[in-house]
Write an enzyme that holds these catalytic residues in place. Structure first.
Site, PDB file in Angstrom:
ATOM      1  CG  ASP A 123      -2.078  -0.886   1.191  1.00  0.00           C
ATOM      2  OD1 ASP A 123      -2.404  -1.366   0.091  1.00  0.00           O
ATOM      3  OD2 ASP A 123      -2.692  -1.124   2.245  1.00  0.00           O
ATOM      4  NE  ARG A 139      -3.964  -1.960  -4.579  1.00  0.00           N
ATOM      5  CZ  ARG A 139      -3.588  -2.118  -3.304  1.00  0.00           C
ATOM      6  NH1 ARG A 139      -3.366  -1.067  -2.540  1.00  0.00           N
ATOM      7  NH2 ARG A 139      -3.418  -3.311  -2.811  1.00  0.00           N
TER       8      ARG A 139
END
Ligand code: FDA
Length: 283
Positions: free
Chosen positions: A112, A162
Site C-alpha cells: 500500500d 495498482r
C-alpha cells in the site's frame, strides 16, 4: 457511546475485527465471482514487538487463506511493518512476508502507499521486494504530482502497479488539489499502464476513470489488468463488472485498528459525514 457508534459506522468499510471475519467476507465475494485482497488494519506502528506480531499475523493469514481455499491476495502498509523506524528492517519484514507468499502458491503481496513523507522509501522498498519476488505490486497515487515520473521509473523494472487516486491530506505543493485535475492525471497514468506489458490494477469507484480504462481495453485487448474496489463501496457495480467479463477484486480490511482507515473512507463522500453527524447527535 460515541466510539461504539463510530464502530457501527466503520463496519460499513471493514469486514470485522478478526481475520476470520475477513476470510468470511472474501468467501462471500468469491461466491459472486469477485476476488479478494485482505489487509490487516494498522499503521504508524512504533514498537518492534508490535511489528513482529503484525508480520506473524500476515503469515497466519496466508495459512488461513490456503486452508479456507479462498481466492485472496494480501496488502501491507509500510508503516505497519517498520518503515517509520528503519528502512532495512522494513524491507526484511516485507521479504519475510514475501517468503510466506511464495510458499503459499506464489500468492501476491501488494505494498500500500501511505502519505507523502513515505513515498520515495516505499518505492525503494518495493523495488527491493520485486527483485526477489515478482508477484509483488505497489499502489501509486494519481493525486501526487510526482507519479508520472515514478511510473516512468518503475514500469521498465517490471513493476506491477495498482493505480489509486490517493487518500491522505497532503500539502498542495506535492498533490493536485482539484477533482478534475486528479481525474485527468488518473487517465494519463492509466494510458501509461495500458501502453506497457506488466500486469496492473485500476483501483477506483469513479465512473469516469473506469470507463476510460474500459475504452482502452477495447483498443488494447492483450492488456493484462483487473479492477479493484473497496469493501462497502459500490457493491452493485462490482457484480455488474464481473458479469461484463472483467476481473474484479475487493480490498477487504479487518482488525481492531479500524479508526484511521474508516475516517479516510468517511471523508470521501459528504453524505457519509452528514450521516455520521446525524447519528452522533441523535444518540
Ligand atoms: P472518488 O472518491 O471520486 O469516488 C468515486 C465514487 O465512488 C463516489 O462518487 C462515490 O459514489 C463512491 N465512493 C468512493 N469512496 C466512497 C466512500 N468512502 N463511501 C461511499 N462511496 C464512496 N489510497 C492510498 O492512498 N493508498 C493506497 O494504498 C490505496 N489502496 C487502495 C486499494 C484499493 C483496492 C482501492 C479501491 C482504493 C485504494 N486507495 C488507496 C484509496 C483511493 O486512494 C481513494 O481514496 C478511494 O478509492 C476513493 O477514490 P475513488 O477513485 O473511488 O474516487
Amino acid at each position: 457511546m460515541a466510539s461504539s457508534l463510530l464502530l457501527r459506522f466503520a463496519r460499513h468499510w471493514i469486514a470485522g475485527e478478526t481475520a476470520e471475519s475477513g476470510i468470511e467476507r472474501v468467501k462471500h465475494e468469491n461466491s459472486l465471482g469477485i476476488l479478494g485482497i485482505l489487509n490487516l488494519l494498522g499503521e504508524e506502528i512504533k514498537s518492534n514487538d508490535e511489528v513482529a506480531k503484525t508480520v506473524n499475523e500476515y503469515k497466519k493469514l496466508l495459512n488461513m487463506i490456503s486452508d479456507a481455499k479462498v481466492k485472496s491476495q494480501i496488502s501491507v502498509k509500510p508503516t505497519q511493518v517498520g518503515l517509520n523506524s528503519d528502512f532495512d528492517y522494513c524491507v526484511s519484514n516485507y521479504l519475510e512476508i514475501a517468503e510466506s507468499c511464495m510458499s503459499h502458491d506464489n500468492n501476491w503481496l501488494w505494498v500500500d502507499m501511505e502519505n507523502a513523507p513515505y513515498t520515495e522509501q516505499t518505492i525503494q522498498l518495493y523495488l527491493k521486494v520485486l527483485e526477489k519476488y515478482p508477484n509483488a505490486g505497489i499502489a501509486i497515487q494519481a493525486y501526487m504530482k510526482r507519479s508520472e515520473e515514478d511510473l516512468e521509473r518503475l514500469l521498465p523494472k517490471g513493476a506491477k502497479v495498482r493505480l489509486v487516486k490517493g487518500a491522505y491530506n497532503e500539502p498542495t505543493d506535492v498533490v493536485f488539489r482539484h477533482k478534475d485535475e486528479i481525474k485527468k492525471n488518473f487517465a494519463r497514468l492509466t494510458d501509461m499502464l495500458f501502453a506497457q506489458q506488466n500486469f496492473f490494477a485500476i483501483a477506483t469507484h469513479d465512473d469516469y476513470c473506469i470507463n476510460h480504462a474500459k475504452d482502452l481495453k477495447k483498443r488494447t485487448p492483450g492488456a493484462s489488468f483487473e479492477f479493484e474496489m473497496l469493501l462497502g463501496v459500490r457493491d452493485n457495480l462490482k457484480a455488474q463488472m464481473v458479469s461484463e467479463g472483467y476481473q474484479v477484486r475487493e480490498y477487504v480490511p479487518y482488525g481492531p485498528e479500524w479508526l484511521p482507515y474508516s475516517m479516510r473512507r468517511m471523508r470521501e463522500k459528504k453524505s457519509n459525514i452528514l450521516l455520521l453527524g446525524r447519528s452522533l447527535f441523535s444518540g
